[in-house]
Write a protein that holds these residues in place. Structure first.
Motif, mmCIF file in Angstrom:
data_model
loop_
_atom_site.group_PDB
_atom_site.id
_atom_site.type_symbol
_atom_site.label_atom_id
_atom_site.label_comp_id
_atom_site.label_asym_id
_atom_site.label_seq_id
_atom_site.Cartn_x
_atom_site.Cartn_y
_atom_site.Cartn_z
ATOM 1 N N ILE A 100 18.842 13.967 -6.936
ATOM 2 C CA ILE A 100 17.986 12.787 -7.026
ATOM 3 C C ILE A 100 16.534 13.178 -6.792
ATOM 4 O O ILE A 100 16.237 14.026 -5.942
ATOM 5 C CB ILE A 100 18.422 11.704 -6.005
ATOM 6 C CG1 ILE A 100 17.589 10.426 -6.169
ATOM 7 C CG2 ILE A 100 18.359 12.225 -4.579
ATOM 8 C CD1 ILE A 100 18.117 9.254 -5.344
ATOM 9 N N ALA A 101 15.647 12.560 -7.562
ATOM 10 C CA ALA A 101 14.206 12.758 -7.387
ATOM 11 C C ALA A 101 13.582 11.475 -6.875
ATOM 12 O O ALA A 101 13.939 10.384 -7.322
ATOM 13 C CB ALA A 101 13.556 13.155 -8.713
ATOM 14 N N GLY A 102 12.659 11.602 -5.950
ATOM 15 C CA GLY A 102 11.913 10.448 -5.491
ATOM 16 C C GLY A 102 10.802 10.097 -6.466
ATOM 17 O O GLY A 102 10.451 10.872 -7.348
ATOM 18 N N GLY A 103 10.266 8.904 -6.297
ATOM 19 C CA GLY A 103 9.097 8.517 -7.059
ATOM 20 C C GLY A 103 7.861 9.226 -6.539
ATOM 21 O O GLY A 103 7.902 9.970 -5.547
ATOM 22 N N SER A 104 6.737 9.009 -7.214
ATOM 23 C CA SER A 104 5.493 9.645 -6.809
ATOM 24 C C SER A 104 5.199 9.395 -5.335
ATOM 25 O O SER A 104 5.226 8.254 -4.867
ATOM 26 C CB SER A 104 4.337 9.116 -7.657
ATOM 27 O OG SER A 104 3.103 9.590 -7.155
ATOM 28 N N MET A 105 4.909 10.470 -4.609
ATOM 29 C CA MET A 105 4.640 10.364 -3.182
ATOM 30 C C MET A 105 3.156 10.239 -2.876
ATOM 31 O O MET A 105 2.734 10.392 -1.727
ATOM 32 C CB MET A 105 5.267 11.557 -2.463
ATOM 33 C CG MET A 105 6.786 11.583 -2.609
ATOM 34 S SD MET A 105 7.595 13.017 -1.877
ATOM 35 C CE MET A 105 7.343 12.682 -0.131
ATOM 36 N N SER A 106 2.357 9.891 -3.890
ATOM 37 C CA SER A 106 0.933 9.661 -3.668
ATOM 38 C C SER A 106 0.678 8.609 -2.590
ATOM 39 O O SER A 106 -0.254 8.776 -1.773
ATOM 40 C CB SER A 106 0.251 9.262 -4.980
ATOM 41 O OG SER A 106 0.320 10.306 -5.923
ATOM 42 N N PRO A 107 1.458 7.505 -2.542
ATOM 43 C CA PRO A 107 1.218 6.539 -1.465
ATOM 44 C C PRO A 107 1.344 7.168 -0.074
ATOM 45 O O PRO A 107 0.536 6.881 0.817
ATOM 46 C CB PRO A 107 2.297 5.477 -1.699
ATOM 47 C CG PRO A 107 2.580 5.544 -3.155
ATOM 48 C CD PRO A 107 2.468 7.007 -3.500
ATOM 49 N N TYR A 108 2.339 8.031 0.118
ATOM 50 C CA TYR A 108 2.513 8.698 1.414
ATOM 51 C C TYR A 108 1.358 9.642 1.717
ATOM 52 O O TYR A 108 0.877 9.715 2.859
ATOM 53 C CB TYR A 108 3.838 9.456 1.440
ATOM 54 C CG TYR A 108 3.911 10.516 2.505
ATOM 55 C CD1 TYR A 108 3.944 10.171 3.853
ATOM 56 C CD2 TYR A 108 3.920 11.874 2.161
ATOM 57 C CE1 TYR A 108 3.995 11.158 4.839
ATOM 58 C CE2 TYR A 108 3.973 12.857 3.133
ATOM 59 C CZ TYR A 108 4.003 12.492 4.478
ATOM 60 O OH TYR A 108 4.048 13.464 5.444
ATOM 61 N N LEU A 109 0.902 10.374 0.704
ATOM 62 C CA LEU A 109 -0.180 11.332 0.932
ATOM 63 C C LEU A 109 -1.485 10.633 1.255
ATOM 64 O O LEU A 109 -2.348 11.193 1.944
ATOM 65 C CB LEU A 109 -0.338 12.243 -0.289
ATOM 66 C CG LEU A 109 0.880 13.124 -0.593
ATOM 67 C CD1 LEU A 109 0.678 13.888 -1.885
ATOM 68 C CD2 LEU A 109 1.171 14.081 0.565
ATOM 69 N N ARG A 110 -1.644 9.401 0.763
ATOM 70 C CA ARG A 110 -2.828 8.606 1.115
ATOM 71 C C ARG A 110 -2.656 7.874 2.437
ATOM 72 O O ARG A 110 -3.619 7.677 3.186
ATOM 73 C CB ARG A 110 -3.131 7.592 0.007
ATOM 74 C CG ARG A 110 -3.709 8.180 -1.256
ATOM 75 C CD ARG A 110 -4.246 7.090 -2.163
ATOM 76 N NE ARG A 110 -3.207 6.158 -2.578
ATOM 77 C CZ ARG A 110 -2.509 6.269 -3.700
ATOM 78 N NH1 ARG A 110 -2.736 7.277 -4.525
ATOM 79 N NH2 ARG A 110 -1.588 5.387 -4.004
ATOM 80 N N ASP A 111 -1.432 7.454 2.713
ATOM 81 C CA ASP A 111 -1.160 6.608 3.875
ATOM 82 C C ASP A 111 0.177 7.020 4.485
ATOM 83 O O ASP A 111 1.234 6.588 4.029
ATOM 84 C CB ASP A 111 -1.122 5.138 3.459
ATOM 85 C CG ASP A 111 -0.825 4.203 4.620
ATOM 86 O OD1 ASP A 111 -0.726 4.679 5.768
ATOM 87 O OD2 ASP A 111 -0.657 2.987 4.372
#
Length: 361
Positions: A100-111
Protein backbone atom coordinates in the motif's frame (compact mmCIF):
# COMPACT_ATOMS: atom_id res chain seq x y z
CA UNK A 1 -6.47 25.13 3.10
CA UNK A 2 -4.49 21.89 2.70
CA UNK A 3 -6.92 19.77 4.74
CA UNK A 4 -9.86 21.23 2.86
CA UNK A 5 -8.18 20.51 -0.47
CA UNK A 6 -7.53 16.89 0.53
CA UNK A 7 -11.18 16.43 1.46
CA UNK A 8 -12.15 18.04 -1.86
CA UNK A 9 -9.95 15.54 -3.69
CA UNK A 10 -11.71 12.59 -2.07
CA UNK A 11 -15.14 14.06 -2.70
CA UNK A 12 -14.49 14.90 -6.36
CA UNK A 13 -12.67 11.62 -7.06
CA UNK A 14 -15.63 9.70 -5.66
CA UNK A 15 -17.96 11.75 -7.85
CA UNK A 16 -15.92 10.72 -10.89
CA UNK A 17 -16.21 7.04 -10.07
CA UNK A 18 -19.88 7.12 -9.11
CA UNK A 19 -20.89 9.62 -11.80
CA UNK A 20 -23.70 10.95 -9.69
CA UNK A 21 -24.40 13.91 -7.43
CA UNK A 22 -22.18 12.67 -4.62
CA UNK A 23 -22.45 14.97 -1.60
CA UNK A 24 -24.35 17.48 -3.73
CA UNK A 25 -21.40 17.96 -6.11
CA UNK A 26 -22.09 17.93 -9.82
CA UNK A 27 -20.00 15.13 -11.37
CA UNK A 28 -16.84 16.42 -12.97
CA UNK A 29 -16.56 13.53 -15.42
CA UNK A 30 -18.95 12.40 -18.17
CA UNK A 31 -19.41 8.67 -18.86
CA UNK A 32 -15.98 7.30 -19.67
CA UNK A 33 -15.05 6.43 -23.24
CA UNK A 34 -13.84 2.99 -24.15
CA UNK A 35 -10.49 2.24 -22.51
CA UNK A 36 -7.35 1.38 -24.44
CA UNK A 37 -7.16 -1.68 -22.21
CA UNK A 38 -9.98 -2.95 -24.45
CA UNK A 39 -7.51 -2.88 -27.36
CA UNK A 40 -5.44 -5.62 -25.67
CA UNK A 41 -6.65 -9.13 -26.59
CA UNK A 42 -5.33 -12.49 -25.47
CA UNK A 43 -5.39 -15.09 -28.23
CA UNK A 44 -7.21 -18.09 -26.78
CA UNK A 45 -5.28 -21.35 -26.99
CA UNK A 46 -7.49 -24.15 -25.68
CA UNK A 47 -4.61 -26.34 -24.44
CA UNK A 48 -2.46 -23.58 -22.95
CA UNK A 49 -3.84 -23.80 -19.41
CA UNK A 50 -2.09 -25.12 -16.33
CA UNK A 51 -3.15 -26.46 -12.92
CA UNK A 52 -4.44 -23.84 -10.52
CA UNK A 53 -2.36 -25.20 -7.64
CA UNK A 54 0.78 -24.49 -9.67
CA UNK A 55 0.03 -20.78 -9.96
CA UNK A 56 1.92 -18.44 -7.62
CA UNK A 57 1.06 -14.74 -7.39
CA UNK A 58 4.43 -13.69 -5.93
CA UNK A 59 6.22 -11.02 -7.97
CA UNK A 60 9.87 -9.96 -7.73
CA UNK A 61 11.44 -6.87 -9.32
CA UNK A 62 14.33 -4.57 -8.53
CA UNK A 63 15.09 -5.48 -4.89
CA UNK A 64 11.42 -5.94 -4.02
CA UNK A 65 9.54 -9.16 -3.31
CA UNK A 66 5.75 -8.83 -3.08
CA UNK A 67 3.35 -11.68 -2.24
CA UNK A 68 0.88 -10.54 -4.90
CA UNK A 69 1.08 -8.46 -8.12
CA UNK A 70 -1.59 -6.04 -6.90
CA UNK A 71 -1.24 -2.97 -4.66
CA UNK A 72 -3.34 -0.17 -3.21
CA UNK A 73 -1.93 2.95 -4.78
CA UNK A 74 -1.54 6.44 -3.35
CA UNK A 75 -4.76 8.20 -2.37
CA UNK A 76 -4.95 10.62 0.51
CA UNK A 77 -3.99 11.99 3.93
CA UNK A 78 -3.77 15.34 5.71
CA UNK A 79 -7.23 15.76 7.26
CA UNK A 80 -9.19 13.89 9.96
CA UNK A 81 -11.51 12.33 7.37
CA UNK A 82 -8.65 11.17 5.16
CA UNK A 83 -6.90 9.76 8.22
CA UNK A 84 -9.92 7.51 8.74
CA UNK A 85 -9.73 6.45 5.10
CA UNK A 86 -6.04 5.59 5.49
CA UNK A 87 -6.84 3.52 8.57
CA UNK A 88 -9.43 1.50 6.66
CA UNK A 89 -7.18 1.07 3.63
CA UNK A 90 -4.40 -0.18 5.90
CA UNK A 91 -6.72 -2.72 7.52
CA UNK A 92 -7.74 -3.98 4.09
CA UNK A 93 -4.09 -4.17 2.99
CA UNK A 94 -3.20 -6.13 6.13
CA UNK A 95 -6.07 -8.59 5.63
CA UNK A 96 -5.20 -9.22 1.96
CA UNK A 97 -1.36 -8.84 2.04
CA UNK A 98 -1.44 -6.05 -0.55
CA UNK A 99 1.37 -3.49 -0.58
CA UNK A 100 0.00 0.00 0.00
CA UNK A 101 1.12 3.54 -0.79
CA UNK A 102 0.07 6.58 1.17
CA UNK A 103 -1.12 9.79 -0.38
CA UNK A 104 1.13 12.81 -0.73
CA UNK A 105 2.75 13.58 2.62
CA UNK A 106 3.20 17.27 1.82
CA UNK A 107 0.62 18.18 4.51
CA UNK A 108 2.75 16.40 7.14
CA UNK A 109 5.97 18.01 5.94
CA UNK A 110 4.32 21.43 6.25
CA UNK A 111 2.45 20.69 9.46
CA UNK A 112 3.67 17.81 11.67
CA UNK A 113 0.35 17.83 13.54
CA UNK A 114 -1.17 15.97 10.57
CA UNK A 115 1.13 12.97 11.14
CA UNK A 116 -1.74 11.00 12.67
CA UNK A 117 -3.59 11.02 9.35
CA UNK A 118 -0.74 9.01 7.76
CA UNK A 119 0.57 6.78 10.57
CA UNK A 120 -2.46 4.43 10.45
CA UNK A 121 -0.94 3.04 7.24
CA UNK A 122 1.74 1.40 9.38
CA UNK A 123 -0.08 1.08 12.71
CA UNK A 124 -2.87 -1.04 11.21
CA UNK A 125 -0.57 -2.85 8.79
CA UNK A 126 2.50 -3.60 10.92
CA UNK A 127 4.06 -6.31 8.77
CA UNK A 128 2.96 -5.08 5.36
CA UNK A 129 4.82 -3.35 2.56
CA UNK A 130 4.20 0.40 2.95
CA UNK A 131 5.28 3.17 0.58
CA UNK A 132 5.67 6.77 1.69
CA UNK A 133 4.82 9.43 -0.88
CA UNK A 134 6.33 12.87 -1.54
CA UNK A 135 6.42 15.31 -4.43
CA UNK A 136 9.38 15.95 -6.69
CA UNK A 137 10.12 19.27 -5.00
CA UNK A 138 10.83 17.63 -1.65
CA UNK A 139 14.37 17.91 -0.28
CA UNK A 140 16.25 14.78 0.90
CA UNK A 141 15.82 15.55 4.59
CA UNK A 142 12.06 15.85 4.17
CA UNK A 143 12.04 12.60 2.20
CA UNK A 144 13.84 10.87 5.07
CA UNK A 145 11.26 12.25 7.51
CA UNK A 146 8.41 10.88 5.40
CA UNK A 147 10.02 7.44 5.22
CA UNK A 148 10.75 7.45 8.95
CA UNK A 149 7.19 8.42 9.90
CA UNK A 150 5.77 5.30 8.24
CA UNK A 151 8.81 3.06 8.69
CA UNK A 152 8.31 2.78 4.95
CA UNK A 153 9.75 0.02 2.77
CA UNK A 154 9.95 2.27 -0.30
CA UNK A 155 9.39 5.90 -1.26
CA UNK A 156 7.08 7.02 -4.04
CA UNK A 157 7.90 10.35 -5.64
CA UNK A 158 4.91 11.60 -7.58
CA UNK A 159 5.26 13.86 -10.60
CA UNK A 160 2.13 15.82 -11.39
CA UNK A 161 2.89 18.82 -13.59
CA UNK A 162 -0.54 18.68 -15.24
CA UNK A 163 -2.35 18.64 -11.90
CA UNK A 164 -0.19 21.47 -10.54
CA UNK A 165 -0.88 23.53 -13.67
CA UNK A 166 -4.64 23.29 -13.20
CA UNK A 167 -4.61 23.50 -9.39
CA UNK A 168 -5.49 27.10 -8.43
CA UNK A 169 -2.75 27.21 -5.78
CA UNK A 170 -0.43 24.78 -7.60
CA UNK A 171 3.30 24.82 -8.21
CA UNK A 172 4.48 26.46 -11.43
CA UNK A 173 8.18 25.54 -11.27
CA UNK A 174 9.02 22.13 -12.70
CA UNK A 175 12.56 22.60 -14.00
CA UNK A 176 14.24 21.47 -10.77
CA UNK A 177 12.37 18.19 -10.53
CA UNK A 178 14.95 15.89 -12.22
CA UNK A 179 17.79 17.10 -10.01
CA UNK A 180 15.55 16.85 -6.96
CA UNK A 181 14.63 13.24 -7.74
CA UNK A 182 18.30 12.38 -8.22
CA UNK A 183 19.23 13.91 -4.84
CA UNK A 184 16.50 11.98 -3.04
CA UNK A 185 17.41 8.68 -4.72
CA UNK A 186 21.03 9.12 -3.64
CA UNK A 187 20.18 10.14 -0.08
CA UNK A 188 17.68 7.59 1.21
CA UNK A 189 18.10 3.91 2.08
CA UNK A 190 14.89 2.52 0.55
CA UNK A 191 14.03 2.04 -3.12
CA UNK A 192 12.62 5.06 -4.92
CA UNK A 193 9.56 4.59 -7.13
CA UNK A 194 8.59 7.50 -9.36
CA UNK A 195 4.96 7.64 -10.44
CA UNK A 196 2.73 9.91 -12.45
CA UNK A 197 -0.71 10.80 -11.08
CA UNK A 198 -2.76 9.74 -14.09
CA UNK A 199 -1.13 11.19 -17.21
CA UNK A 200 1.43 8.48 -17.94
CA UNK A 201 5.21 8.14 -18.01
CA UNK A 202 6.62 7.99 -21.53
CA UNK A 203 9.52 5.78 -22.51
CA UNK A 204 11.77 8.83 -22.74
CA UNK A 205 10.82 9.80 -19.19
CA UNK A 206 11.51 6.29 -17.86
CA UNK A 207 14.95 6.30 -19.52
CA UNK A 208 15.67 9.62 -17.80
CA UNK A 209 14.51 8.24 -14.44
CA UNK A 210 16.89 5.30 -14.81
CA UNK A 211 19.75 7.77 -15.25
CA UNK A 212 18.66 9.58 -12.07
CA UNK A 213 19.06 6.48 -9.89
CA UNK A 214 15.38 5.61 -9.53
CA UNK A 215 14.64 1.92 -8.81
CA UNK A 216 11.14 1.50 -10.28
CA UNK A 217 8.72 3.48 -12.47
CA UNK A 218 4.93 3.42 -12.03
CA UNK A 219 3.58 4.57 -15.41
CA UNK A 220 0.23 5.63 -13.84
CA UNK A 221 -1.54 6.44 -17.08
CA UNK A 222 -4.73 8.15 -18.18
CA UNK A 223 -8.02 6.36 -17.63
CA UNK A 224 -8.59 6.42 -13.87
CA UNK A 225 -9.08 9.33 -11.49
CA UNK A 226 -8.38 12.49 -13.48
CA UNK A 227 -6.70 15.08 -11.27
CA UNK A 228 -6.87 17.74 -13.95
CA UNK A 229 -10.65 17.43 -13.84
CA UNK A 230 -10.62 17.40 -10.06
CA UNK A 231 -8.60 20.61 -9.87
CA UNK A 232 -10.64 22.16 -12.67
CA UNK A 233 -13.75 21.34 -10.62
CA UNK A 234 -12.31 23.48 -7.84
CA UNK A 235 -12.10 26.46 -10.21
CA UNK A 236 -15.21 28.69 -10.35
CA UNK A 237 -15.31 28.70 -14.15
CA UNK A 238 -13.66 25.36 -15.02
CA UNK A 239 -11.53 27.06 -17.64
CA UNK A 240 -9.10 24.13 -18.12
CA UNK A 241 -11.74 21.74 -19.47
CA UNK A 242 -9.89 21.59 -22.79
CA UNK A 243 -7.21 19.42 -21.14
CA UNK A 244 -9.65 16.51 -21.03
CA UNK A 245 -7.85 13.47 -22.47
CA UNK A 246 -4.31 14.78 -21.90
CA UNK A 247 -1.59 12.18 -21.46
CA UNK A 248 -0.82 8.54 -22.21
CA UNK A 249 -3.12 5.67 -21.31
CA UNK A 250 -1.66 3.01 -19.05
CA UNK A 251 -1.35 0.40 -21.85
CA UNK A 252 0.30 2.95 -24.16
CA UNK A 253 2.72 4.04 -21.45
CA UNK A 254 3.67 0.43 -20.67
CA UNK A 255 4.36 -0.35 -24.31
CA UNK A 256 6.44 2.81 -24.74
CA UNK A 257 8.37 2.36 -21.48
CA UNK A 258 9.25 -1.34 -21.44
CA UNK A 259 12.89 -2.08 -22.08
CA UNK A 260 13.90 1.45 -21.02
CA UNK A 261 16.03 0.39 -18.06
CA UNK A 262 13.58 0.17 -15.16
CA UNK A 263 11.08 -2.38 -13.84
CA UNK A 264 7.55 -1.09 -14.38
CA UNK A 265 4.44 -0.86 -12.27
CA UNK A 266 1.06 -0.08 -13.83
CA UNK A 267 -1.78 1.98 -12.44
CA UNK A 268 -4.43 4.27 -13.85
CA UNK A 269 -7.76 3.09 -15.18
CA UNK A 270 -7.45 -0.54 -14.06
CA UNK A 271 -11.13 -1.53 -13.91
CA UNK A 272 -11.11 -5.25 -13.16
CA UNK A 273 -8.82 -8.31 -12.94
CA UNK A 274 -8.65 -8.72 -16.72
CA UNK A 275 -7.17 -5.22 -17.04
CA UNK A 276 -4.63 -6.20 -14.37
CA UNK A 277 -3.64 -9.31 -16.33
CA UNK A 278 -3.43 -7.24 -19.52
CA UNK A 279 -1.06 -4.80 -17.78
CA UNK A 280 1.12 -7.66 -16.54
CA UNK A 281 1.25 -9.07 -20.08
CA UNK A 282 2.37 -5.66 -21.41
CA UNK A 283 5.34 -5.46 -19.07
CA UNK A 284 4.19 -4.51 -15.57
CA UNK A 285 5.43 -6.44 -12.55
CA UNK A 286 2.46 -5.38 -10.42
CA UNK A 287 -0.73 -3.38 -10.84
CA UNK A 288 -2.11 -0.60 -8.64
CA UNK A 289 -5.70 0.46 -7.99
CA UNK A 290 -6.86 3.64 -6.27
CA UNK A 291 -10.20 5.21 -7.20
CA UNK A 292 -12.11 1.98 -7.74
CA UNK A 293 -11.08 0.64 -4.34
CA UNK A 294 -11.83 3.99 -2.69
CA UNK A 295 -15.38 3.98 -4.06
CA UNK A 296 -15.99 0.48 -2.67
CA UNK A 297 -14.55 1.42 0.71
CA UNK A 298 -16.66 4.55 1.08
CA UNK A 299 -19.79 2.77 -0.09
CA UNK A 300 -19.51 -0.51 1.83
CA UNK A 301 -16.75 -0.19 4.40
CA UNK A 302 -13.63 -2.22 5.12
CA UNK A 303 -15.30 -5.62 4.84
CA UNK A 304 -16.62 -4.80 1.38
CA UNK A 305 -13.16 -3.73 0.23
CA UNK A 306 -11.55 -6.87 1.66
CA UNK A 307 -14.10 -8.98 -0.20
CA UNK A 308 -13.44 -7.09 -3.42
CA UNK A 309 -9.67 -7.45 -3.19
CA UNK A 310 -10.01 -11.13 -2.31
CA UNK A 311 -12.16 -11.58 -5.42
CA UNK A 312 -9.56 -9.80 -7.55
CA UNK A 313 -6.80 -12.11 -6.28
CA UNK A 314 -8.98 -15.16 -6.90
CA UNK A 315 -9.72 -14.00 -10.45
CA UNK A 316 -6.07 -13.18 -11.13
CA UNK A 317 -5.22 -16.75 -10.17
CA UNK A 318 -8.00 -18.09 -12.40
CA UNK A 319 -6.93 -16.03 -15.40
CA UNK A 320 -3.29 -17.02 -14.98
CA UNK A 321 -4.41 -20.66 -14.82
CA UNK A 322 -6.36 -20.22 -18.05
CA UNK A 323 -3.36 -18.59 -19.77
CA UNK A 324 -0.82 -21.11 -18.47
CA UNK A 325 1.16 -18.55 -16.47
CA UNK A 326 2.69 -20.01 -13.30
CA UNK A 327 4.03 -16.63 -12.19
CA UNK A 328 3.02 -13.05 -13.04
CA UNK A 329 6.20 -12.62 -15.11
CA UNK A 330 5.10 -15.51 -17.33
CA UNK A 331 2.22 -13.42 -18.65
CA UNK A 332 4.75 -11.41 -20.69
CA UNK A 333 5.09 -14.49 -22.90
CA UNK A 334 1.39 -14.84 -23.64
CA UNK A 335 0.01 -14.45 -27.14
CA UNK A 336 -1.44 -10.91 -27.24
CA UNK A 337 -2.86 -8.92 -30.13
CA UNK A 338 -3.37 -5.15 -30.17
CA UNK A 339 -6.14 -3.39 -32.05
CA UNK A 340 -7.72 0.03 -32.41
CA UNK A 341 -6.16 3.24 -31.19
CA UNK A 342 -3.53 1.40 -29.12
CA UNK A 343 -2.22 -0.36 -32.21
CA UNK A 344 -2.22 2.98 -34.03
CA UNK A 345 -0.24 4.55 -31.18
CA UNK A 346 2.39 1.81 -31.44
CA UNK A 347 2.65 2.22 -35.20
CA UNK A 348 3.04 5.99 -34.95
CA UNK A 349 5.78 5.65 -32.33
CA UNK A 350 7.60 2.71 -33.96
CA UNK A 351 7.00 0.51 -30.91
CA UNK A 352 7.83 -3.15 -31.49
CA UNK A 353 4.85 -5.04 -30.10
CA UNK A 354 6.33 -8.49 -30.77
CA UNK A 355 9.16 -8.42 -28.23
CA UNK A 356 8.62 -9.70 -24.68
CA UNK A 357 9.36 -7.53 -21.69
CA UNK A 358 12.92 -6.27 -21.77
CA UNK A 359 13.24 -4.42 -18.48
CA UNK A 360 15.43 -5.54 -15.55
CA UNK A 361 14.03 -8.10 -13.16
Amino acid sequence: MSASRKDDHVRLALAQHENDNANGVKPVEPPRPRSQFDDVHFVHHALAGTDRDRVCLRTRFATLDWPVPLYINAMTGGSPRTGEINRDLAIAAHETRLPIAGGSMSPYLRDPSTAGTFTPLRRHNPGGFVMANVNAGTDPEQARRAVALLDADALQIHVNAVQETVMPEGDRSFGSWPAGIERIAAAIDVPVIVKEVGFGLSGRTVSHLAELGVAVADVAGRGGTDFARIENGRRPHGEYAYLDGWGLSTPAALLDARGRGLPLLASGGVRHPLDAVRALALGAHAVGVSGGFLAILLDGGVNALVREITTWLDHLTSLMTLLGAHHPADLAGCDVRLTGSLREFCALHDIDTTNPRGDPR
